[in-house]
Design a protein around this motif. Structure first.
Motif, PDB file in Angstrom:
ATOM      1  N   VAL A   1     -16.656 -13.113   5.762  1.00 33.50           N
ATOM      2  CA  VAL A   1     -15.564 -12.531   6.540  1.00 33.50           C
ATOM      3  C   VAL A   1     -14.250 -12.643   5.778  1.00 33.50           C
ATOM      4  O   VAL A   1     -13.442 -11.702   5.752  1.00 33.50           O
ATOM      5  CB  VAL A   1     -15.470 -13.219   7.918  1.00 33.50           C
ATOM      6  CG1 VAL A   1     -14.206 -12.792   8.653  1.00 33.50           C
ATOM      7  CG2 VAL A   1     -16.701 -12.889   8.755  1.00 33.50           C
TER       8      VAL A   1
ATOM      9  N   ALA B   1     -14.226 -10.031   3.064  1.00 31.42           N
ATOM     10  CA  ALA B   1     -14.090  -8.681   3.615  1.00 31.42           C
ATOM     11  C   ALA B   1     -12.650  -8.413   4.039  1.00 31.42           C
ATOM     12  O   ALA B   1     -12.115  -7.322   3.816  1.00 31.42           O
ATOM     13  CB  ALA B   1     -15.041  -8.497   4.791  1.00 31.42           C
ATOM     14  N   GLU B   2     -11.997  -9.391   4.641  1.00 29.37           N
ATOM     15  CA  GLU B   2     -10.620  -9.198   5.090  1.00 29.37           C
ATOM     16  C   GLU B   2      -9.638  -9.159   3.922  1.00 29.37           C
ATOM     17  O   GLU B   2      -8.606  -8.492   4.003  1.00 29.37           O
ATOM     18  CB  GLU B   2     -10.233 -10.316   6.058  1.00 29.37           C
ATOM     19  CG  GLU B   2     -10.975 -10.257   7.384  1.00 29.37           C
ATOM     20  CD  GLU B   2     -10.541 -11.360   8.325  1.00 29.37           C
ATOM     21  OE1 GLU B   2      -9.781 -12.244   7.879  1.00 29.37           O
ATOM     22  OE2 GLU B   2     -10.963 -11.344   9.500  1.00 29.37           O
TER      23      GLU B   2
ATOM     24  N   SER C   1     -10.366  -5.511   2.100  1.00 26.06           N
ATOM     25  CA  SER C   1     -10.299  -4.281   2.890  1.00 26.06           C
ATOM     26  C   SER C   1      -9.047  -4.291   3.755  1.00 26.06           C
ATOM     27  O   SER C   1      -8.684  -5.317   4.334  1.00 26.06           O
ATOM     28  CB  SER C   1     -11.548  -4.143   3.768  1.00 26.06           C
ATOM     29  OG  SER C   1     -11.455  -3.005   4.599  1.00 26.06           O
TER      30      SER C   1
ATOM     31  N   THR D   1      -8.763  -2.431   6.439  1.00 25.96           N
ATOM     32  CA  THR D   1      -9.187  -2.274   7.835  1.00 25.96           C
ATOM     33  C   THR D   1     -10.543  -2.948   8.034  1.00 25.96           C
ATOM     34  O   THR D   1     -11.567  -2.271   8.186  1.00 25.96           O
ATOM     35  CB  THR D   1      -9.279  -0.784   8.205  1.00 25.96           C
ATOM     36  OG1 THR D   1     -10.189  -0.135   7.290  1.00 25.96           O
ATOM     37  CG2 THR D   1      -7.916  -0.126   8.137  1.00 25.96           C
ATOM     38  N   PRO D   2     -10.591  -4.276   8.001  1.00 27.60           N
ATOM     39  CA  PRO D   2     -11.878  -4.950   8.228  1.00 27.60           C
ATOM     40  C   PRO D   2     -12.338  -4.758   9.666  1.00 27.60           C
ATOM     41  O   PRO D   2     -11.526  -4.602  10.586  1.00 27.60           O
ATOM     42  CB  PRO D   2     -11.556  -6.418   7.936  1.00 27.60           C
ATOM     43  CG  PRO D   2     -10.099  -6.542   8.201  1.00 27.60           C
ATOM     44  CD  PRO D   2      -9.489  -5.220   7.809  1.00 27.60           C
ATOM     45  N   LYS D   3     -13.632  -4.753   9.846  1.00 29.62           N
ATOM     46  CA  LYS D   3     -14.178  -4.546  11.186  1.00 29.62           C
ATOM     47  C   LYS D   3     -15.197  -5.626  11.503  1.00 29.62           C
ATOM     48  O   LYS D   3     -15.785  -6.237  10.616  1.00 29.62           O
ATOM     49  CB  LYS D   3     -14.826  -3.167  11.308  1.00 29.62           C
ATOM     50  CG  LYS D   3     -16.053  -2.970  10.429  1.00 29.62           C
ATOM     51  CD  LYS D   3     -16.684  -1.611  10.673  1.00 29.62           C
ATOM     52  CE  LYS D   3     -17.952  -1.426   9.829  1.00 29.62           C
ATOM     53  NZ  LYS D   3     -18.598  -0.125  10.099  1.00 29.62           N
ATOM     54  N   ARG D   4     -15.389  -5.827  12.787  1.00 29.37           N
ATOM     55  CA  ARG D   4     -16.356  -6.804  13.277  1.00 29.37           C
ATOM     56  C   ARG D   4     -17.382  -6.073  14.129  1.00 29.37           C
ATOM     57  O   ARG D   4     -17.017  -5.286  15.011  1.00 29.37           O
ATOM     58  CB  ARG D   4     -15.655  -7.885  14.101  1.00 29.37           C
ATOM     59  CG  ARG D   4     -16.596  -8.908  14.730  1.00 29.37           C
ATOM     60  CD  ARG D   4     -15.809  -9.947  15.500  1.00 29.37           C
ATOM     61  NE  ARG D   4     -16.679 -10.901  16.169  1.00 29.37           N
ATOM     62  CZ  ARG D   4     -17.173 -10.730  17.387  1.00 29.37           C
ATOM     63  NH1 ARG D   4     -16.859  -9.633  18.066  1.00 29.37           N
ATOM     64  NH2 ARG D   4     -17.960 -11.646  17.929  1.00 29.37           N
TER      65      ARG D   4
END
Length: 238
Positions: free
Chosen positions: A112, A115-116, A119, A121-124
């Motif tokens: 996580v 990814a953050e 990116s 616009t990271p998403k969960r």
């Protein structure tokens, strides 16, 4: 008998040569050929600090690999250490699952964070199937360097899903005795999956089962049994 006086030029050269010889002669002055003692050099430059693993950039170690032999040796020591402190196969698998759970929480946290940081616009994932695909591909690659082989859904029970690994790296160098043939060391992997599922908001009970075939004698099935709350939420999100 009178001798002729030498030529003044020759006389000068002769005197100069003689004085030079006397000047360079080691017997004339012993101190001239003594070498001065070298002064002691004390370096005030501080020694370079030893590298610390906590100071390494987490993004630069994304593609780094761990030695398979080192991992196999460490895991075999974990299994042997745990085996001496349990009373049966079920207890051994439970402890391996607990150890894997601790690893799973850290693996997801690292994924996580990366990814953050990479990116905008990271998403969960909030749906179960995309989260299961995340475990099948990205989590498996982060831990074992390859994706799992298949995902299956149980025909009999709607709350059961399976992740298939035909050649789990964790089982390659494990020799299980005949009297413990029911033991699955992939319970460690099941603990990793269970931790990721819980942290993503999909609580489930995850277990590992040996399902060998002629082509893949080490084939392992990771069985995921979802809680009822997950199924109810999936129905609301349809």
């Amino acid at each position: 008998m009178a001798y002729a006086q030498p030529h003044p030029r020759l006389s000068v050269l002769s005197n100069t040569s003689q004085s030079s010889i006397d000047h360079l002669s080691p017997t004339a002055s012993s101190t001239r050929f003594s070498l001065p003692s070298a002064p002691s050099v004390v370096s005030n430059k501080p020694s370079a600090p030893r590298p610390n693993i906590y100071d390494r950039n987490l993004n630069k170690t994304r593609v780094s690999e761990v030695s398979a032999s080192a991992f196999s040796f460490l895991f075999s020591e974990i299994v042997q250490y745990t085996q001496k402190r349990v009373s049966g196969i079920n207890d051994l698998e439970r402890r391996l699952n607990t150890l894997g759970y601790r690893i799973g929480t850290r693996v997801l946290e690292l994924m996580v964070w990366r990814a953050e940081s990479s990116s905008k616009t990271p998403k969960r994932e909030i749906r179960f199937l995309p989260a299961l695909m995340l475990i099948h591909t990205q989590v498996w690659k982060a831990v074992f360097g390859k994706a799992a082989d298949a995902i299956e859904k149980s025909v009999e029970n709607a709350d059961e899903y399976m992740i298939i690994d035909n050649d789990p790296p964790i089982e390659r160098h494990i020799s299980v005795p005949r009297d413990m043939s029911q033991l699955s060391c992939s319970s460690f992997t099941a603990g990793i999956v269970e931790a990721v599922m819980d942290c993503l908001g999909f609580p489930a009970r995850v277990t590992a089962h040996n399902t060998p075939t002629t082509q893949f004698p080490s084939r392992t099935t990771i069985l995921i049994k979802l809680e009822k709350s997950v199924l109810d939420r999936e129905e609301l999100l349809k």
